[in-house]
Design a protein around this motif. Structure first.
Motif, short mmCIF file in Angstrom:
data_model
loop_
_atom_site.label_atom_id
_atom_site.label_comp_id
_atom_site.label_asym_id
_atom_site.label_seq_id
_atom_site.Cartn_x
_atom_site.Cartn_y
_atom_site.Cartn_z
N PRO A 198 30.08 66.81 19.09
CA PRO A 198 30.52 65.96 17.97
C PRO A 198 31.66 66.58 17.16
N LYS A 199 31.63 67.91 16.99
CA LYS A 199 32.66 68.58 16.21
C LYS A 199 34.04 68.38 16.84
N LEU A 200 34.11 68.47 18.14
CA LEU A 200 35.38 68.32 18.85
C LEU A 200 35.98 66.94 18.56
N TRP A 201 35.16 65.89 18.59
CA TRP A 201 35.69 64.55 18.45
C TRP A 201 36.04 64.21 17.00
N VAL A 202 35.37 64.86 16.07
CA VAL A 202 35.78 64.73 14.67
C VAL A 202 37.16 65.36 14.49
N GLU A 203 37.34 66.54 15.04
CA GLU A 203 38.62 67.24 14.92
C GLU A 203 39.74 66.47 15.62
N VAL A 217 23.68 64.57 14.51
CA VAL A 217 24.12 64.13 13.18
C VAL A 217 24.47 65.33 12.31
N ASN A 218 23.62 66.34 12.34
CA ASN A 218 23.87 67.52 11.50
C ASN A 218 25.19 68.20 11.88
N THR A 219 25.47 68.29 13.18
CA THR A 219 26.73 68.87 13.63
C THR A 219 27.91 68.00 13.19
N PHE A 220 27.73 66.70 13.32
CA PHE A 220 28.76 65.73 12.91
C PHE A 220 29.05 65.84 11.42
N PHE A 221 27.99 65.87 10.61
CA PHE A 221 28.16 65.98 9.16
C PHE A 221 28.90 67.26 8.79
N ALA A 222 28.52 68.37 9.40
CA ALA A 222 29.14 69.66 9.07
C ALA A 222 30.63 69.64 9.39
N ALA A 223 31.00 68.94 10.47
CA ALA A 223 32.41 68.88 10.86
C ALA A 223 33.19 67.89 10.01
N SER A 224 32.57 66.79 9.65
CA SER A 224 33.26 65.69 8.97
C SER A 224 33.31 65.87 7.46
N GLY A 225 32.29 66.49 6.87
CA GLY A 225 32.36 66.76 5.44
C GLY A 225 31.46 65.89 4.58
#
Length: 363
Positions: free
Chosen positions: A202-207, A238-246
């Protein structure tokens, strides 16, 4: 030198502390219809969301032009008050179409009067490839928000955001037009809809989403939405996504109406209390990093950054939120910063995923 560092550390620490209880964490969820969610009332919904730790809810109040008969939520002050009592900010949102611009934007003006704290316009396939009609619509919402401020219906502010594709390039969507009128973007980064393989990182796709928006000309803040409709997304995702997205990350949508109610069980394992304040350690800041050049400092509406070609350039505000994300394409990079408010910022240069330099700058 040490006195300057101490003063900057004190100033930034104080700013972070003052905002600790305000908007460091605004993690939220979207509501389409209350009917079908299995909640008999907004009171029951607010109780459950409060127990989870949800900080914000986005309530649909219009589909196209203002119609308080079909969408009574737009005038229902009880809804706002119910969530207020539970410490949850209620924002309004509408799905929008080309044409009838002022009639659609009137939903924002009425929602402001009802007490909603912010407004999001949802713009999708109807605006793919469009320029003039898109500009006319967002300008109408911009004017409606300003009218609410001028008429003192809203005392302080009413943020205006927009949500559209997480992959706007594929849709030929002109996010740069949106950017001139709104306060921030909320990309629909619906990983499970794109394919389960996207959930592996998820972090990659947020970035990548951030980079795509910036490449298309967006300079306003970006806050992503993750979809949970098929039952494939776990709490860890979700937790990974939230951490990356803010801190303004959100989930589409409250289960029900075709979405498995069992998804609510996953929400109980989501970390809704992520600490976003001070995510950048002030103790580690330097004010005189000789390996990076910043001119001028203090700066006004643009800044030149000297750093290795290929480096990532990241700027954070005092809340630790990303306000600029780009890549050094030459040794000396000119960056427009007219959208930033006055204050202190942390500039980081990242090479091969490691922070090589960081410096405090002032606007």
């Amino acid at each position: 030198m040490m006195r300057t560092l101490y003063m900057l550390t004190f100033i930034m620490s104080s700013m972070i502390a003052m905002s600790q209880s305000e908007n460091c964490n605004s993690l939220g969820v979207w509501l389409w219809h209350l009917e079908g969610t299995d909640y008999p009332s907004y009171v029951n919904l607010a109780n459950d969301l409060s127990q989870l730790g949800v900080k914000r809810i986005y309530v649909k109040v219009a589909d196209g032009r203002l119609d308080s008969i079909k969408w009574p939520e737009v005038t229902d002050t009880d809804i706002v008050n119910i969530f207020d009592e539970k410490g949850i900010d209620a924002w309004a949102w509408s799905y929008n179409y080309p044409g009838n611009d002022s009639l659609q934007a009137e939903a924002l003006y009425v929602a402001a009067h009802t007490g909603y704290k912010g407004f999001v316009i949802d713009l999708e396939s109807e605006f793919d490839g469009e320029t003039v009609v898109l500009q006319h619509l967002v300008n109408a919402f911009y004017n409606a928000r300003n009218r609410a401020l001028q008429d003192e219906i809203v005392q302080d502010s009413m943020p205006l955001y927009a949500t559209t594709w997480g992959n706007p390039k594929d849709h030929n969507f002109h996010v740069e037009i949106l950017d001139a009128y709104i306060d921030g973007h909320m990309p629909q980064t619906y990983l499970e809809n794109w394919g389960t393989s996207y959930l592996e990182d998820p972090k990659l796709w947020v970035e990548r989403g951030n980079a795509e928006y910036r490449e298309l000309g967006a300079v306003k803040p970006i806050h992503h939405i993750i979809s949970m409709e098929k039952g494939n997304v776990t709490a860890d995702h979700v937790n990974t996504f939230f951490a990356a997205s803010g801190p303004m990350s959100t989930i589409w949508r409250i289960p029900g109406g075709g979405t498995p109610l069992s998804i609510r069980d996953v929400w109980t394992d989501v970390n809704w209390d992520v600490e976003f304040c001070g995510v950048t350690s002030v103790d580690e800041l330097t004010v005189d990093d000789k390996s990076i050049g910043v001119y001028p400092n203090p700066f006004t509406y643009q800044i030149t950054i000297d750093c290795p070609i290929g480096s990532k350039i990241m700027m954070y505000n005092e809340l630790g939120q990303i306000v600029y994300h780009g890549q050094a394409i030459e040794a000396s990079n000119l960056i427009e910063t007219h959208q930033l408010e006055k204050g202190y910022y942390l500039l980081k240069v990242i090479k091969n995923e490691h922070v090589t330099s960081q410096i405090v700058i002032k606007m």
